[in-house]
Scaffold this active site. Structure first.
Site, PDB file in Angstrom:
ATOM      1  N   SER A  71       0.831  -1.196   0.000  1.00 20.44           N
ATOM      2  CA  SER A  71       0.000   0.000   0.000  1.00 20.44           C
ATOM      3  C   SER A  71       0.875   1.260   0.000  1.00 20.44           C
ATOM      4  O   SER A  71       1.643   1.473  -0.940  1.00 20.44           O
ATOM      5  CB  SER A  71      -0.972  -0.057   1.185  1.00 20.44           C
ATOM      6  OG  SER A  71      -2.008   0.886   1.054  1.00 20.44           O
ATOM      7  N   ASP A  96      -9.830  -5.696  -4.518  1.00 19.97           N
ATOM      8  CA  ASP A  96      -9.374  -4.483  -3.828  1.00 19.97           C
ATOM      9  C   ASP A  96     -10.130  -3.273  -4.372  1.00 19.97           C
ATOM     10  O   ASP A  96     -10.144  -3.053  -5.586  1.00 19.97           O
ATOM     11  CB  ASP A  96      -7.870  -4.306  -4.048  1.00 19.97           C
ATOM     12  CG  ASP A  96      -7.250  -3.272  -3.130  1.00 19.97           C
ATOM     13  OD1 ASP A  96      -7.906  -2.242  -2.871  1.00 19.97           O
ATOM     14  OD2 ASP A  96      -6.117  -3.485  -2.674  1.00 19.97           O
ATOM     15  N   HIS A 140      -7.745  -5.789  -0.166  1.00 18.04           N
ATOM     16  CA  HIS A 140      -6.572  -4.956   0.117  1.00 18.04           C
ATOM     17  C   HIS A 140      -5.782  -5.564   1.276  1.00 18.04           C
ATOM     18  O   HIS A 140      -5.827  -5.081   2.416  1.00 18.04           O
ATOM     19  CB  HIS A 140      -7.012  -3.527   0.443  1.00 18.04           C
ATOM     20  CG  HIS A 140      -5.877  -2.549   0.459  1.00 18.04           C
ATOM     21  ND1 HIS A 140      -5.202  -2.187  -0.684  1.00 18.04           N
ATOM     22  CD2 HIS A 140      -5.293  -1.858   1.475  1.00 18.04           C
ATOM     23  CE1 HIS A 140      -4.268  -1.316  -0.375  1.00 18.04           C
ATOM     24  NE2 HIS A 140      -4.291  -1.108   0.931  1.00 18.04           N
TER      25      HIS A 140
END
Length: 265
Positions: free
Chosen positions: A119, A209, A236
């Site tokens: 991320s 995601d 995610h």
């Protein structure tokens, strides 16, 4: 003082590991346990703690609510206090150097051959590799600062952050003080392609995601057409099941060998 206890992983090539925003190194270590298990004979993993305080990320509280305090690399919203780019980069570098020094003291001796992030950590990982590329081009290979062969980008989004804005800066790049791009990207900057990371990358995308389209932007608009892609049917988070992890393991080992990473016999 360097550790003296024999460690079979001491001399393995090292991968620098960067957690997501609103997370921390302890959480990222837990999230990557399956991947690290499969690669434990090939790499030593070094986890870095983000320099800035943060609220927990939305995908962190469900499983790791009690694993605080939580950290971040960049500002992701107005709730994070303003900071100038130079100071932000210096704080990030200090965190990275501290982790490297700590691992040296724990006995690690291998070269840092890759950087892996999840991320917001993936944004930083790509940006560190981009900085290496720009420094090598403009200052010479000896001044690149790092010698990462590739990056592993788990659910990362663009744009890249210019960690050396005095060397390269345009409308397609952020600096480390920004939350997001603050002006339209010009056609001239897009055509010049100075924002493109050409060093090898592996992108991991969860098909469930919510940010998938943004992750595809990083892949298609900011990375080489030779970048590798691993897709899996997840949200995610970091893949944890063996069937989801093994395709990534294959790509990492294949790319490591292609980029000259030497494994002990």
């Amino acid at each position: 003082m360097r550790a003296t206890i024999d460690d079979p992983q001491a001399a393995l090539p090292r991968i620098l590991c960067l957690h997501g925003g609103g997370s921390n190194s302890r959480i990222f270590k837990a999230q990557t346990r399956a991947l690290r298990y499969e690669l434990s004979n090939y790499f030593r993993f070094v986890f870095v703690e983000g320099p800035f305080d943060s609220e927990p990320g939305p995908d962190v509280t469900s499983a790791y609510e009690k694993f605080g305090p939580f950290r971040r690399w960049f500002r992701s919203g107005p709730q994070h206090p303003p900071i100038d780019s130079h100071t932000a980069v210096a704080c990030i570098e200090e965190s990275i150097y501290a982790a490297m020094e700590r691992d040296d003291l724990q006995g690690g001796t291998g070269d840092y051959v890759a950087v892996m992030g999840f991320s917001q950590g993936a944004k930083l990982a790509a940006s560190l590799l981009f900085r290496q590329q720009i420094r090598a081009e403009k200052l010479g290979q000896a001044m690149s600062g790092t010698n990462f062969r590739f990056a592993i980008l788990l659910n990362g989004r663009g744009p890249l952050v210019s960690m050396d804005p005095e060397l390269v800066m345009n409308t397609a790049l952020m600096d480390a003080s920004q939350i997001a791009l603050d002006r339209p990207v010009t056609l001239e900057d897009l055509c010049r392609k100075e924002h493109v990371l050409r060093l090898p990358t592996i992108h991991v995308h969860g098909l469930q995601d919510p940010g998938l389209m943004l992750h595809r932007v990083l892949l298609r608009e900011y990375c080489s057409k030779n970048a590798r892609l691993v897709e899996w049917d997840g949200a995610h988070r970091v893949p944890i099941k063996t069937k989801d992890v093994l395709p990534l393991v294959h790509e990492i080992l294949q790319l490591a060998k292609q980029t000259g990473v030497v494994f002990a016999a």
